[in-house]
Design an enzyme around this catalytic site. Structure first.
Site, PDB file in Angstrom:
ATOM      1  N   LYS A   1       0.858  -1.206   0.000  1.00 14.20           N
ATOM      2  CA  LYS A   1       0.000   0.000   0.000  1.00 14.20           C
ATOM      3  C   LYS A   1       0.884   1.242   0.000  1.00 14.20           C
ATOM      4  CE  LYS A   1      -1.620   1.565   4.073  1.00 14.20           C
ATOM      5  NZ  LYS A   1      -1.325   2.966   4.398  1.00 14.20           N
ATOM      6  N   ASN A   2       1.931   1.250   0.830  1.00 20.09           N
ATOM      7  CA  ASN A   2       2.715   2.482   0.990  1.00 20.09           C
ATOM      8  C   ASN A   2       3.720   2.711  -0.133  1.00 20.09           C
ATOM      9  OD1 ASN A   2       1.170   2.949   3.185  1.00 20.09           O
ATOM     10  ND2 ASN A   2       2.719   2.349   4.694  1.00 20.09           N
TER      11      ASN A   2
ATOM     12  N   CYS B   1      -5.494  12.748  12.410  1.00 18.52           N
ATOM     13  CA  CYS B   1      -5.857  11.346  12.216  1.00 18.52           C
ATOM     14  C   CYS B   1      -5.657  10.683  13.565  1.00 18.52           C
ATOM     15  CB  CYS B   1      -5.050  10.744  11.085  1.00 18.52           C
ATOM     16  SG  CYS B   1      -3.719   9.720  11.612  1.00 18.52           S
TER      17      CYS B   1
ATOM     18  N   ARG C   1      -0.008  14.528  12.396  1.00 15.23           N
ATOM     19  CA  ARG C   1       0.408  14.341  11.000  1.00 15.23           C
ATOM     20  C   ARG C   1       0.645  15.680  10.273  1.00 15.23           C
ATOM     21  NH1 ARG C   1      -1.253   8.976   9.754  1.00 15.23           N
ATOM     22  NH2 ARG C   1       0.403   8.993   8.208  1.00 15.23           N
TER      23      ARG C   1
ATOM     24  N   ASP D   1       4.670   0.678  11.933  1.00 15.69           N
ATOM     25  CA  ASP D   1       3.457   0.038  11.397  1.00 15.69           C
ATOM     26  C   ASP D   1       3.310  -1.405  11.848  1.00 15.69           C
ATOM     27  OD1 ASP D   1       3.530   1.762   8.168  1.00 15.69           O
ATOM     28  OD2 ASP D   1       3.008   2.405  10.196  1.00 15.69           O
TER      29      ASP D   1
ATOM     30  N   ARG E   1      -8.487  -0.567   4.721  1.00 17.21           N
ATOM     31  CA  ARG E   1      -7.638   0.467   4.084  1.00 17.21           C
ATOM     32  C   ARG E   1      -6.281  -0.123   3.703  1.00 17.21           C
ATOM     33  NH1 ARG E   1      -6.233   5.056   7.525  1.00 17.21           N
ATOM     34  NH2 ARG E   1      -5.001   5.412   5.663  1.00 17.21           N
TER      35      ARG E   1
HETATM   36  C1  EPZ Z   1       4.116   6.973   6.048  1.00 18.44           C
HETATM   37  O1  EPZ Z   1       3.335   7.997   6.622  1.00 18.44           O
HETATM   38  C2  EPZ Z   1       3.226   5.749   5.988  1.00 18.44           C
HETATM   39  N1  EPZ Z   1       2.071   6.034   5.144  1.00 18.44           N
HETATM   40  C3  EPZ Z   1       2.748   5.374   7.393  1.00 18.44           C
HETATM   41  O2  EPZ Z   1       1.991   4.176   7.275  1.00 18.44           O
HETATM   42  C4  EPZ Z   1       3.986   5.101   8.256  1.00 18.44           C
HETATM   43  O3  EPZ Z   1       3.580   4.820   9.573  1.00 18.44           O
HETATM   44  C5  EPZ Z   1       4.896   6.326   8.245  1.00 18.44           C
HETATM   45  O4  EPZ Z   1       5.250   6.664   6.879  1.00 18.44           O
HETATM   46  C6  EPZ Z   1       6.189   6.088   9.018  1.00 18.44           C
HETATM   47  O5  EPZ Z   1       6.874   4.997   8.476  1.00 18.44           O
HETATM   48  C7  EPZ Z   1       2.233   6.009   3.791  1.00 18.44           C
HETATM   49  O6  EPZ Z   1       3.313   5.780   3.275  1.00 18.44           O
HETATM   50  C8  EPZ Z   1       1.012   6.295   2.975  1.00 18.44           C
HETATM   51  P1  EPZ Z   1       6.141  10.397   8.137  1.00 18.44           P
HETATM   52  P2  EPZ Z   1       3.893   9.528   6.629  1.00 18.44           P
HETATM   53  O7  EPZ Z   1       6.023  11.644   7.355  1.00 18.44           O
HETATM   54  O8  EPZ Z   1       4.622   9.793   5.376  1.00 18.44           O
HETATM   55  C9  EPZ Z   1       6.270  13.643  11.558  1.00 18.44           C
HETATM   56  C10 EPZ Z   1       0.241   2.696   7.730  1.00 18.44           C
HETATM   57  O9  EPZ Z   1      -0.186   2.179   8.763  1.00 18.44           O
HETATM   58  N2  EPZ Z   1       6.226  14.611  10.452  1.00 18.44           N
HETATM   59  O10 EPZ Z   1       7.391   9.565   8.031  1.00 18.44           O
HETATM   60  O11 EPZ Z   1       2.779  10.409   7.011  1.00 18.44           O
HETATM   61  C11 EPZ Z   1       4.917  12.967  11.747  1.00 18.44           C
HETATM   62  O12 EPZ Z   1       4.105  13.743  12.592  1.00 18.44           O
HETATM   63  C12 EPZ Z   1       0.620   4.158   7.720  1.00 18.44           C
HETATM   64  O13 EPZ Z   1       0.409   2.085   6.631  1.00 18.44           O
HETATM   65  C13 EPZ Z   1       6.419  15.954  10.745  1.00 18.44           C
HETATM   66  O14 EPZ Z   1       6.624  16.337  11.888  1.00 18.44           O
HETATM   67  O15 EPZ Z   1       4.921   9.431   7.847  1.00 18.44           O
HETATM   68  C14 EPZ Z   1       5.277  11.662  12.392  1.00 18.44           C
HETATM   69  O16 EPZ Z   1       5.433  11.876  13.771  1.00 18.44           O
HETATM   70  C15 EPZ Z   1       0.403   4.834   9.069  1.00 18.44           C
HETATM   71  N3  EPZ Z   1       6.358  16.849   9.726  1.00 18.44           N
HETATM   72  C16 EPZ Z   1       6.637  11.322  11.779  1.00 18.44           C
HETATM   73  O17 EPZ Z   1       7.140  12.541  11.217  1.00 18.44           O
HETATM   74  C17 EPZ Z   1       6.122  16.477   8.434  1.00 18.44           C
HETATM   75  O18 EPZ Z   1       6.097  17.341   7.535  1.00 18.44           O
HETATM   76  C18 EPZ Z   1       6.591  10.261  10.704  1.00 18.44           C
HETATM   77  O19 EPZ Z   1       5.835  10.766   9.663  1.00 18.44           O
HETATM   78  C19 EPZ Z   1       5.922  15.101   8.165  1.00 18.44           C
HETATM   79  C20 EPZ Z   1       5.987  14.185   9.185  1.00 18.44           C
END
Ligand code: EPZ
Length: 419
Positions: A22-23, A118, A123, A306, A398
């Site tokens: 998915k990701n 969320c 996020r 995850d 999802r």
């Molecule tokens: C991706 O989300 C995945 N989703 C998530 O999978 C996964 O948990 C996550 O990466 C971490 O590996 C998809 O790929 C669609 P991040 P993403 O930006 O990109 C902070 C699942 O269950 N952050 O790496 O949103 C954020 O708040 C889902 O399949 C900022 O502070 O994750 C979080 O604490 C859930 N500022 C951390 O970084 C930003 O601009 C990780 O977020 C962006 C993120």
């Protein structure tokens, strides 16, 4: 609303085929905007999130054709005209943000509804916007929208304060046509990032990763439409490994990329789970006594956040004390009160959960609060004595393709019913 009804206590046997990730698929579908031609995503997982991003592209003018028999998703983005996607659709899924990079690259503009919160955390998208600004995008935020405009995109060196997966993906896609070279330092290293880079390079991009983990993108003029099969879903693989371990079963899992599951395998081996890993499949024997372990979720190649909820279910049924620390998301313990309804003994202390293994889980009614929490409840139901009912299972749909059919094929007693 649907429910899962599980009769616990069955051992599993046989084989399960893992779907594509998915990701990986979500950023790859967003990246098809860049070429303005026909692309085919082969073996595309038929997931709610995939349909949502497909609807998002359709609302902008793309043609999408999904062949449910072959699993091919044909996408033609040549006719996209609307650079302000439907706000309702955007708010349905965080992955919608991944269209910002492709939109600014192809059209020089986008207007998208700000993220709803969320369940697992706020996020934010500040790192996405920091990268876009560095490339020359003028960002405006107001009235619940974020708007980007750029007459010209210039490559730059961008240091990510946190190796955000989405921010890395958006910045890569925003720099594929930028003049000169873009270097992303402290970039996310998840396997899904490599898959997106492979997809973009096959379309004609010039992207490479150097030994420090930095990603270097040299701007090109045009990309072409291609056919592409994304990597397998490492989180689904981990979920089925735990299904075998929690039910003390031996099963075969078809469809793995050994490198992408290494961080999890290391932890499973520490627990005493026997695994035989081959090129594209693995045999897991969860029939022996397991040991408690401590886990800290970290960006790849650390233990994946995850998989945190799913391994918590297993540790709740493993004799001894384990500690899980969730360092990625600020609110990713919503499965804890639900697991306690089965009889789990868990104490939350800030970002850590202290788990004392119990001898048995008793079936009960629980609610899925988010995607991976829902998967954790299924795993708990498989081993609980008696019947378990799980509601709000749309969260689970999802990210898992026909999970109840795959589990039933392995011998689990699980049905999907109308509530
Ligand atoms: C991706 O989300 C995945 N989703 C998530 O999978 C996964 O948990 C996550 O990466 C971490 O590996 C998809 O790929 C669609 P991040 P993403 O930006 O990109 C902070 C699942 O269950 N952050 O790496 O949103 C954020 O708040 C889902 O399949 C900022 O502070 O994750 C979080 O604490 C859930 N500022 C951390 O970084 C930003 O601009 C990780 O977020 C962006 C993120």
């Amino acid at each position: 609303m649907n429910k899962f009804i599980i009769k616990g206590g069955e051992t599993l046997n046989g084989e399960v085929n893992i779907s594509c990730a998915k990701n990986s698929v979500l950023p790859i579908i967003a990246a098809t905007i860049l070429c303005g031609e026909k692309c085919t995503i082969k073996n595309c997982p038929m997931l709610l999130d995939v349909f949502v991003i497909g609807d998002l592209l359709k609302s902008m003018g793309a043609d999408i054709d999904i062949d449910f028999n072959t699993g091919d998703m044909k996408i033609d983005t040549s006719n996209i005209k609307n650079t302000e996607p439907d706000a309702e659709l955007v708010r349905k899924m965080r992955g919608s943000f991944l269209i910002m990079g492709p939109m600014i690259s192809r059209y020089g503009k986008f207007k998208i509804s700000l993220p709803g919160g969320c369940n697992i955390g706020t996020r934010p998208i500040d790192l996405h916007l920091k990268g876009l600004k560095a490339l020359g995008v003028d960002i405006k935020i107001g009235h619940g929208y974020v708007e980007g405009k750029a007459s010209k995109l210039l490559g730059d060196r961008i240091y990510l304060d946190f190796p955000s997966v989405g921010a890395t993906e958006n910045i890569i896609m925003a720099s594929v046509f930028a003049e000169g070279e873009t270097i992303i330092e402290n970039a996310a290293q998840e396997p899904e990032i490599d898959d997106l880079i492979d997809f973009l390079n096959e379309m004609g991009s010039d992207i490479k990763k150097i030994e420090t983990g930095a990603i270097i993108i040299k701007g090109v003029k045009k990309l072409r439409g291609i056919k592409y099969r994304p990597i397998y879903d490492r989180i689904e693989t981990g979920t089925f490994i735990i299904a075998a371990a929690i039910t003390k079963s031996k099963i075969k899992i078809n469809g793995i990329e050994e490198k992408s599951i290494k961080p999890m395998i290391a932890k499973f081996c520490e627990m005493g789970i026997n695994m035989e890993i081959n090129e594209k499949d693995l045999i897991i024997d969860g029939r022996n006594e397991l040991r408690p372990v401590d886990i800290k979720t970290m960006p790849y190649p650390g233990f994946p956040t995850d998989m945190q909820a799913q391994i918590m279910s297993l540790l709740c049924c493993t004799k001894g004390t384990s500690v899980i620390t969730e360092t990625i998301f600020e609110n990713r313990f919503m499965h804890v009160p639900e697991l306690k309804r089965f009889g789990a003994n868990i104490k939350i202390d800030g970002r850590s959960a202290v788990i004392m293994g119990v001898n048995e889980f008793l079936g009960c009614s629980v609610r899925a609060t988010d995607l991976r929490a829902g998967a954790a409840l299924i795993l708990a139901g498989l081993v609980a004595e008696g019947e378990t009912q799980i509601s709000d299972i749309y969260h689970i749909d999802r990210g898992y393709v026909n999970i109840e059919k795959k589990l039933r094929k392995l011998g689990a007693k699980i049905e999907r019913t109308k509530e």
